[in-house]
Design a protein around this motif. Structure first.
Motif, PDB file in Angstrom:
ATOM      1  N   VAL A 139       0.839  -1.197   0.000  1.00  0.00           N
ATOM      2  CA  VAL A 139       0.000   0.000   0.000  1.00  0.00           C
ATOM      3  C   VAL A 139       0.878   1.253   0.000  1.00  0.00           C
ATOM      4  O   VAL A 139       0.679   2.190  -0.789  1.00  0.00           O
ATOM      5  N   ARG A 140       1.856   1.293   0.892  1.00  0.00           N
ATOM      6  CA  ARG A 140       2.708   2.473   0.976  1.00  0.00           C
ATOM      7  C   ARG A 140       3.546   2.653  -0.286  1.00  0.00           C
ATOM      8  O   ARG A 140       3.813   3.782  -0.713  1.00  0.00           O
ATOM      9  N   PRO A 152      12.221   8.879  -4.976  1.00  0.00           N
ATOM     10  CA  PRO A 152      13.659   8.604  -4.754  1.00  0.00           C
ATOM     11  C   PRO A 152      14.009   8.348  -3.295  1.00  0.00           C
ATOM     12  O   PRO A 152      14.873   7.511  -2.998  1.00  0.00           O
ATOM     13  N   ALA A 153      13.333   9.021  -2.370  1.00  0.00           N
ATOM     14  CA  ALA A 153      13.669   8.868  -0.952  1.00  0.00           C
ATOM     15  C   ALA A 153      12.995   7.666  -0.314  1.00  0.00           C
ATOM     16  O   ALA A 153      13.601   6.984   0.521  1.00  0.00           O
ATOM     17  N   ALA A 157      13.151   2.210   0.573  1.00  0.00           N
ATOM     18  CA  ALA A 157      12.797   1.670   1.887  1.00  0.00           C
ATOM     19  C   ALA A 157      11.610   0.724   1.793  1.00  0.00           C
ATOM     20  O   ALA A 157      11.592  -0.347   2.423  1.00  0.00           O
ATOM     21  N   PHE A 158      10.605   1.089   0.986  1.00  0.00           N
ATOM     22  CA  PHE A 158       9.425   0.226   0.852  1.00  0.00           C
ATOM     23  C   PHE A 158       9.768  -1.050   0.090  1.00  0.00           C
ATOM     24  O   PHE A 158       9.232  -2.124   0.377  1.00  0.00           O
ATOM     25  N   GLU A 159      10.678  -0.944  -0.897  1.00  0.00           N
ATOM     26  CA  GLU A 159      11.127  -2.137  -1.624  1.00  0.00           C
ATOM     27  C   GLU A 159      11.814  -3.109  -0.665  1.00  0.00           C
ATOM     28  O   GLU A 159      11.550  -4.324  -0.693  1.00  0.00           O
ATOM     29  N   TYR A 164      11.758  -7.894   2.683  1.00  0.00           N
ATOM     30  CA  TYR A 164      11.908  -8.403   4.040  1.00  0.00           C
ATOM     31  C   TYR A 164      10.717  -9.263   4.434  1.00  0.00           C
ATOM     32  O   TYR A 164      10.871 -10.341   5.023  1.00  0.00           O
ATOM     33  N   ARG A 165       9.497  -8.799   4.115  1.00  0.00           N
ATOM     34  CA  ARG A 165       8.306  -9.576   4.455  1.00  0.00           C
ATOM     35  C   ARG A 165       8.287 -10.900   3.713  1.00  0.00           C
ATOM     36  O   ARG A 165       7.854 -11.934   4.260  1.00  0.00           O
TER      37      ARG A 165
END
Length: 297
Positions: A139-140, A152-153, A157-159, A164-165
């Motif tokens: 979702v994020r 870019p920022a 992190a979401f990838e 990780y999940r």
């Protein structure tokens, strides 16, 4: 999880019936009916999440079904054929996917503890039940489509969180193994890259086994476990899929295309092509091009 799926469906509603860019690196989406020839392809390593409808994917002699309660992981490049279907209420098929980046995965793994051994030996594809935590990360990620300045920022992190999940789930060992050089899966993946690179060349199985640092019998066993295909079957499928692309893209001569993908005998090529795709090469290319014209009209 219903609320998360509903938001993901809303975010991905702009997808077309072909891989649609999102503006987020390595993330794409697709919606609606997809022609059979586009689903018969060499699939890149990815995490694929179904949001609506369902999909059947055949890899070698194995067939997997998945729906909005599941996600699919493919850790190496695999030739496969698929079909998609709408939801029970007729709503179109909808899915999002993250193509795996070896560098991102290796960097993430370097910060995690060593895993347990693979439960059932080397394998490169499977389906697992989705979790609320995985959906939340997706979702994020997809919300970034409406905030491109944040990509870019925040997208890296979401990838990492999506990966990780997956790593924490029942198929995490597949991603770990393919990114760990000494494992059987990683060595088979290296050989797969060689076969893809030299698809038109005649490759000796003994040489491929040497490259994988395995005996010929062990190489055959591990290759079949990973891909559901023998090395020669894998190369044949790559050649036929590449030939199909060439025929459709250029309207090329069947004989010249056969030679270009590594067949010495155009007759053998036509026979194996027809067995794989249901029509002789020229007729199959004409059918696909006619479909393009209908979609464009």
């Amino acid at each position: 999880m219903r609320q998360q799926l509903d938001e993901l469906r809303s975010l991905a509603a702009r997808a077309q019936n072909r891989p649609t860019e999102t503006g987020i690196p390595r993330v794409f989406m697709v919606q609606g009916s997809i022609p059979e020839h586009e689903l018969a392809a060499v699939y890149d390593p990815m995490v694929n999440l179904i949001l609506r409808g369902g999909k059947t994917l055949a890899v070698g002699d194995q067939t997997l079904d998945y729906d909005p309660a599941t996600y699919f992981v493919m850790s190496v490049d695999l030739p496969a054929a698929g079909t998609v279907r709408p939801a029970a209420d007729g709503s179109p098929y909808l899915a999002v996917a993250l193509t795996l980046d070896a560098g991102v995965l290796a960097d993430l793994l370097s910060s995690l503890p060593n895993p347990a051994d693979a439960p059932n030996g080397p394998r490169a594809f499977s389906v697992a039940a989705v979790t609320s935590e995985l959906l939340d990360a997706w979702v994020r990620m997809l919300r970034l489509m409406d905030h491109p300045g944040d990509i870019p920022a925040l997208a890296p992190a979401f990838e990492r969180e999506i990966l990780y999940r997956v790593l924490q789930g029942p198929m995490g060992w597949m991603l770990r193994d393919v990114a760990t050089p000494e494992t059987a899966l990683a060595r088979i993946h290296k050989v797969i890259q060689r076969i893809r690179r030299d698809v038109s060349l005649s490759l000796a199985v003994e040489d491929l086994a040497d490259e994988a640092a395995m005996s010929v019998s062990a190489f055959h066993r591990h290759f079949k476990a990973v891909t559901a295909l023998s090395p020669l079957q894998y190369q044949k499928q790559l050649r036929l899929l590449q030939a199909r692309k060439l025929l459709v893209a250029s309207g090329g001569n069947v004989t010249s295309v056969a030679h270009e993908v590594g067949y010495e005998s155009p007759t053998q090529f036509s026979r194996e092509y027809g067995r794989a795709f249901g029509l002789p090469p020229a007729k199959d290319a004409m059918r696909i091009m006619a479909g393009f014209q209908q979609r464009g009209s």
